[in-house]
Motif scaffolding. Structure first.
Motif, PDB file in Angstrom:
ATOM      1  N   GLU A 249     -25.713 -14.222  -1.640  1.00 54.74           N
ATOM      2  CA  GLU A 249     -26.371 -12.918  -1.510  1.00 54.74           C
ATOM      3  C   GLU A 249     -25.298 -11.828  -1.471  1.00 54.74           C
ATOM      4  O   GLU A 249     -24.681 -11.589  -0.438  1.00 54.74           O
ATOM      5  CB  GLU A 249     -27.227 -12.862  -0.249  1.00 54.74           C
ATOM      6  CG  GLU A 249     -28.041 -11.583  -0.120  1.00 54.74           C
ATOM      7  CD  GLU A 249     -28.987 -11.611   1.060  1.00 54.74           C
ATOM      8  OE1 GLU A 249     -29.624 -10.577   1.327  1.00 54.74           O
ATOM      9  OE2 GLU A 249     -29.097 -12.663   1.708  1.00 54.74           O
ATOM     10  N   PRO A 250     -25.055 -11.152  -2.594  1.00 60.81           N
ATOM     11  CA  PRO A 250     -24.004 -10.133  -2.631  1.00 60.81           C
ATOM     12  C   PRO A 250     -24.400  -8.879  -1.874  1.00 60.81           C
ATOM     13  O   PRO A 250     -25.592  -8.573  -1.739  1.00 60.81           O
ATOM     14  CB  PRO A 250     -23.849  -9.855  -4.123  1.00 60.81           C
ATOM     15  CG  PRO A 250     -25.198 -10.141  -4.687  1.00 60.81           C
ATOM     16  CD  PRO A 250     -25.747 -11.287  -3.878  1.00 60.81           C
ATOM     17  N   SER A 251     -23.406  -8.164  -1.393  1.00 59.97           N
ATOM     18  CA  SER A 251     -23.664  -6.875  -0.752  1.00 59.97           C
ATOM     19  C   SER A 251     -23.710  -5.789  -1.822  1.00 59.97           C
ATOM     20  O   SER A 251     -23.449  -6.032  -2.994  1.00 59.97           O
ATOM     21  CB  SER A 251     -22.565  -6.575   0.264  1.00 59.97           C
ATOM     22  OG  SER A 251     -21.294  -6.574  -0.379  1.00 59.97           O
ATOM     23  N   GLY A 252     -24.010  -4.577  -1.416  1.00 57.24           N
ATOM     24  CA  GLY A 252     -24.100  -3.486  -2.371  1.00 57.24           C
ATOM     25  C   GLY A 252     -25.503  -3.339  -2.921  1.00 57.24           C
ATOM     26  O   GLY A 252     -26.330  -4.254  -2.829  1.00 57.24           O
ATOM     27  N   ARG A 253     -25.774  -2.183  -3.520  1.00 56.02           N
ATOM     28  CA  ARG A 253     -27.101  -1.892  -4.057  1.00 56.02           C
ATOM     29  C   ARG A 253     -27.057  -1.481  -5.521  1.00 56.02           C
ATOM     30  O   ARG A 253     -27.996  -0.892  -6.046  1.00 56.02           O
ATOM     31  CB  ARG A 253     -27.766  -0.783  -3.229  1.00 56.02           C
ATOM     32  CG  ARG A 253     -27.980  -1.176  -1.770  1.00 56.02           C
ATOM     33  CD  ARG A 253     -28.732  -0.104  -1.014  1.00 56.02           C
ATOM     34  NE  ARG A 253     -28.968  -0.502   0.366  1.00 56.02           N
ATOM     35  CZ  ARG A 253     -29.986  -1.247   0.756  1.00 56.02           C
ATOM     36  NH1 ARG A 253     -30.845  -1.680  -0.146  1.00 56.02           N
ATOM     37  NH2 ARG A 253     -30.141  -1.572   2.025  1.00 56.02           N
ATOM     38  N   GLY A 254     -25.942  -1.766  -6.192  1.00 52.20           N
ATOM     39  CA  GLY A 254     -25.834  -1.416  -7.599  1.00 52.20           C
ATOM     40  C   GLY A 254     -26.641  -2.346  -8.480  1.00 52.20           C
ATOM     41  O   GLY A 254     -27.156  -3.381  -8.042  1.00 52.20           O
ATOM     42  N   THR A 255     -26.742  -1.969  -9.753  1.00 55.44           N
ATOM     43  CA  THR A 255     -27.455  -2.790 -10.726  1.00 55.44           C
ATOM     44  C   THR A 255     -26.604  -3.994 -11.101  1.00 55.44           C
ATOM     45  O   THR A 255     -25.439  -3.848 -11.474  1.00 55.44           O
ATOM     46  CB  THR A 255     -27.756  -1.964 -11.988  1.00 55.44           C
ATOM     47  OG1 THR A 255     -28.542  -0.822 -11.632  1.00 55.44           O
ATOM     48  CG2 THR A 255     -28.515  -2.805 -13.011  1.00 55.44           C
ATOM     49  N   ILE A 256     -27.172  -5.193 -10.995  1.00 50.30           N
ATOM     50  CA  ILE A 256     -26.441  -6.415 -11.311  1.00 50.30           C
ATOM     51  C   ILE A 256     -26.194  -6.475 -12.816  1.00 50.30           C
ATOM     52  O   ILE A 256     -27.135  -6.500 -13.611  1.00 50.30           O
ATOM     53  CB  ILE A 256     -27.211  -7.659 -10.849  1.00 50.30           C
ATOM     54  CG1 ILE A 256     -27.484  -7.581  -9.353  1.00 50.30           C
ATOM     55  CG2 ILE A 256     -26.453  -8.923 -11.202  1.00 50.30           C
ATOM     56  CD1 ILE A 256     -26.237  -7.540  -8.506  1.00 50.30           C
ATOM     57  N   ALA A 257     -24.928  -6.495 -13.210  1.00 50.34           N
ATOM     58  CA  ALA A 257     -24.565  -6.545 -14.627  1.00 50.34           C
ATOM     59  C   ALA A 257     -24.101  -7.930 -15.040  1.00 50.34           C
ATOM     60  O   ALA A 257     -24.464  -8.420 -16.103  1.00 50.34           O
ATOM     61  CB  ALA A 257     -23.476  -5.516 -14.931  1.00 50.34           C
ATOM     62  N   VAL A 258     -23.275  -8.556 -14.202  1.00 45.45           N
ATOM     63  CA  VAL A 258     -22.712  -9.863 -14.539  1.00 45.45           C
ATOM     64  C   VAL A 258     -22.683 -10.721 -13.284  1.00 45.45           C
ATOM     65  O   VAL A 258     -22.351 -10.244 -12.200  1.00 45.45           O
ATOM     66  CB  VAL A 258     -21.277  -9.743 -15.111  1.00 45.45           C
ATOM     67  CG1 VAL A 258     -20.738 -11.120 -15.490  1.00 45.45           C
ATOM     68  CG2 VAL A 258     -21.249  -8.814 -16.310  1.00 45.45           C
ATOM     69  N   VAL A 259     -23.043 -11.991 -13.438  1.00 45.82           N
ATOM     70  CA  VAL A 259     -22.947 -12.970 -12.359  1.00 45.82           C
ATOM     71  C   VAL A 259     -22.158 -14.165 -12.884  1.00 45.82           C
ATOM     72  O   VAL A 259     -22.441 -14.669 -13.969  1.00 45.82           O
ATOM     73  CB  VAL A 259     -24.338 -13.447 -11.884  1.00 45.82           C
ATOM     74  CG1 VAL A 259     -24.192 -14.482 -10.767  1.00 45.82           C
ATOM     75  CG2 VAL A 259     -25.161 -12.267 -11.400  1.00 45.82           C
ATOM     76  N   GLU A 260     -21.196 -14.581 -12.110  1.00 40.81           N
ATOM     77  CA  GLU A 260     -20.332 -15.691 -12.523  1.00 40.81           C
ATOM     78  C   GLU A 260     -20.311 -16.762 -11.437  1.00 40.81           C
ATOM     79  O   GLU A 260     -20.240 -16.452 -10.254  1.00 40.81           O
ATOM     80  CB  GLU A 260     -18.906 -15.186 -12.754  1.00 40.81           C
ATOM     81  CG  GLU A 260     -17.853 -16.282 -12.819  1.00 40.81           C
ATOM     82  CD  GLU A 260     -16.481 -15.761 -12.464  1.00 40.81           C
ATOM     83  OE1 GLU A 260     -15.702 -16.501 -11.815  1.00 40.81           O
ATOM     84  OE2 GLU A 260     -16.159 -14.612 -12.809  1.00 40.81           O
ATOM     85  N   LEU A 261     -20.380 -18.017 -11.850  1.00 34.53           N
ATOM     86  CA  LEU A 261     -20.167 -19.141 -10.944  1.00 34.53           C
ATOM     87  C   LEU A 261     -19.059 -20.004 -11.536  1.00 34.53           C
ATOM     88  O   LEU A 261     -19.141 -20.420 -12.702  1.00 34.53           O
ATOM     89  CB  LEU A 261     -21.438 -19.978 -10.773  1.00 34.53           C
ATOM     90  CG  LEU A 261     -21.300 -21.183  -9.828  1.00 34.53           C
ATOM     91  CD1 LEU A 261     -21.073 -20.717  -8.392  1.00 34.53           C
ATOM     92  CD2 LEU A 261     -22.532 -22.077  -9.896  1.00 34.53           C
TER      93      LEU A 261
ATOM     94  N   PHE B 137     -20.539  -8.483 -10.695  1.00 34.98           N
ATOM     95  CA  PHE B 137     -20.160  -7.128 -11.094  1.00 34.98           C
ATOM     96  C   PHE B 137     -21.399  -6.257 -11.041  1.00 34.98           C
ATOM     97  O   PHE B 137     -22.419  -6.570 -11.654  1.00 34.98           O
ATOM     98  CB  PHE B 137     -19.567  -7.122 -12.500  1.00 34.98           C
ATOM     99  CG  PHE B 137     -19.166  -5.749 -12.979  1.00 34.98           C
ATOM    100  CD1 PHE B 137     -17.980  -5.174 -12.560  1.00 34.98           C
ATOM    101  CD2 PHE B 137     -19.996  -5.041 -13.825  1.00 34.98           C
ATOM    102  CE1 PHE B 137     -17.618  -3.908 -12.992  1.00 34.98           C
ATOM    103  CE2 PHE B 137     -19.641  -3.780 -14.256  1.00 34.98           C
ATOM    104  CZ  PHE B 137     -18.449  -3.212 -13.839  1.00 34.98           C
ATOM    105  N   GLN B 138     -21.309  -5.154 -10.289  1.00 37.81           N
ATOM    106  CA  GLN B 138     -22.440  -4.246 -10.134  1.00 37.81           C
ATOM    107  C   GLN B 138     -22.097  -2.876 -10.696  1.00 37.81           C
ATOM    108  O   GLN B 138     -21.007  -2.363 -10.469  1.00 37.81           O
ATOM    109  CB  GLN B 138     -22.816  -4.106  -8.658  1.00 37.81           C
ATOM    110  CG  GLN B 138     -23.092  -5.423  -7.959  1.00 37.81           C
ATOM    111  CD  GLN B 138     -23.446  -5.226  -6.508  1.00 37.81           C
ATOM    112  OE1 GLN B 138     -24.309  -4.416  -6.175  1.00 37.81           O
ATOM    113  NE2 GLN B 138     -22.800  -5.967  -5.631  1.00 37.81           N
ATOM    114  N   ARG B 139     -23.025  -2.281 -11.404  1.00 34.34           N
ATOM    115  CA  ARG B 139     -22.857  -0.918 -11.897  1.00 34.34           C
ATOM    116  C   ARG B 139     -23.434   0.074 -10.890  1.00 34.34           C
ATOM    117  O   ARG B 139     -24.373  -0.233 -10.172  1.00 34.34           O
ATOM    118  CB  ARG B 139     -23.554  -0.736 -13.248  1.00 34.34           C
ATOM    119  CG  ARG B 139     -22.936  -1.535 -14.389  1.00 34.34           C
ATOM    120  CD  ARG B 139     -23.436  -1.023 -15.731  1.00 34.34           C
ATOM    121  NE  ARG B 139     -22.817  -1.779 -16.824  1.00 34.34           N
ATOM    122  CZ  ARG B 139     -23.401  -2.769 -17.461  1.00 34.34           C
ATOM    123  NH1 ARG B 139     -24.612  -3.150 -17.095  1.00 34.34           N
ATOM    124  NH2 ARG B 139     -22.801  -3.398 -18.450  1.00 34.34           N
TER     125      ARG B 139
END
Length: 201
Positions: A42-54, A114-116
């Motif tokens: 569960e990432p912090s921040g409220r930006g738009t999710i652009a990229v998720v990496e595992l 990565f969040q925008r």
């Protein structure tokens, strides 16, 4: 009683935040071969999710899963994870579903996001800090409970070591502050004595 300076309080708060972050971002999960497992972040921040990496820390040639442009990108996915990993996103919680777990899936998994339009945009996909780190242990039936206990014990020892380091740094700063204050007071006392002697002469 002597009050703490602003720099001392900032250092203490920063060290405690690092300790709290380490506690919340690292987890241990055990699973039996052939089962499915969910790795949740569960990432912090409220930006738009652009990229998720595992990714897995011991595998450097690709991703376990890469999500961008609102879809999975298989081009950089490790061959051994093809068609075995799904991503579910619900209320900004990511669940990486690893299917039919094998013994060679054991390792430490890290997720980066990565969040925008986010003040925490420094959490980039490449080179940034992971939003979560999960140690996955794979073993036959009957070993999961023991592995979880061992993992919790190791995590407690790491947290204890971090706490000791935190307290040591804070005490060291307090000591140095006391030494500097004592030195300044002695310097002022010597200077005052010299001025008094000069006045009487």
């Amino acid at each position: 009683m002597r009050s703490y300076s602003m720099s001392q309080m900032v250092l203490l708060i920063s060290l405690m935040q690092v300790l709290e972050s380490k506690d919340s971002n690292q987890r241990n999960i055990s699973v039996e071969p052939g089962h499915d497992v969910s790795l949740t972040c569960e990432p912090s921040g409220r930006g738009t999710i652009a990229v998720v990496e595992l990714s897995r820390t011991d595998l450097k040639d690709g991703y376990v899963l890469l999500y961008r442009n609102k879809q999975l990108d298989p081009r950089y996915q490790l061959q051994s994870y093809r068609d075995r990993v799904d991503l579910q996103i619900k209320n900004r919680t990511f669940s990486f579903i690893l299917k039919n777990v094998r013994e060679d899936d054991e390792g430490t998994y890290e997720s980066r996001v990565f969040q925008r339009n986010s003040p925490r945009q420094q959490r980039s996909v490449i080179g940034g800090d992971p939003v979560c780190s999960i140690s996955l242990r794979v073993g036959p039936p009957g070993t999961s409970e023991k592995q979880n206990q061992d993992g919790d014990k190791n995590t407690s020892e790491e947290l204890r070591s971090s706490l000791y380091l935190c307290m040591f740094c804070f005490c060291f700063l307090l000591l140095m502050s006391e030494v500097n204050t004592s030195f300044l007071n002695n310097t002022r006392t010597v200077s005052d004595v010299r001025r008094i002697k000069k006045f009487h002469l």
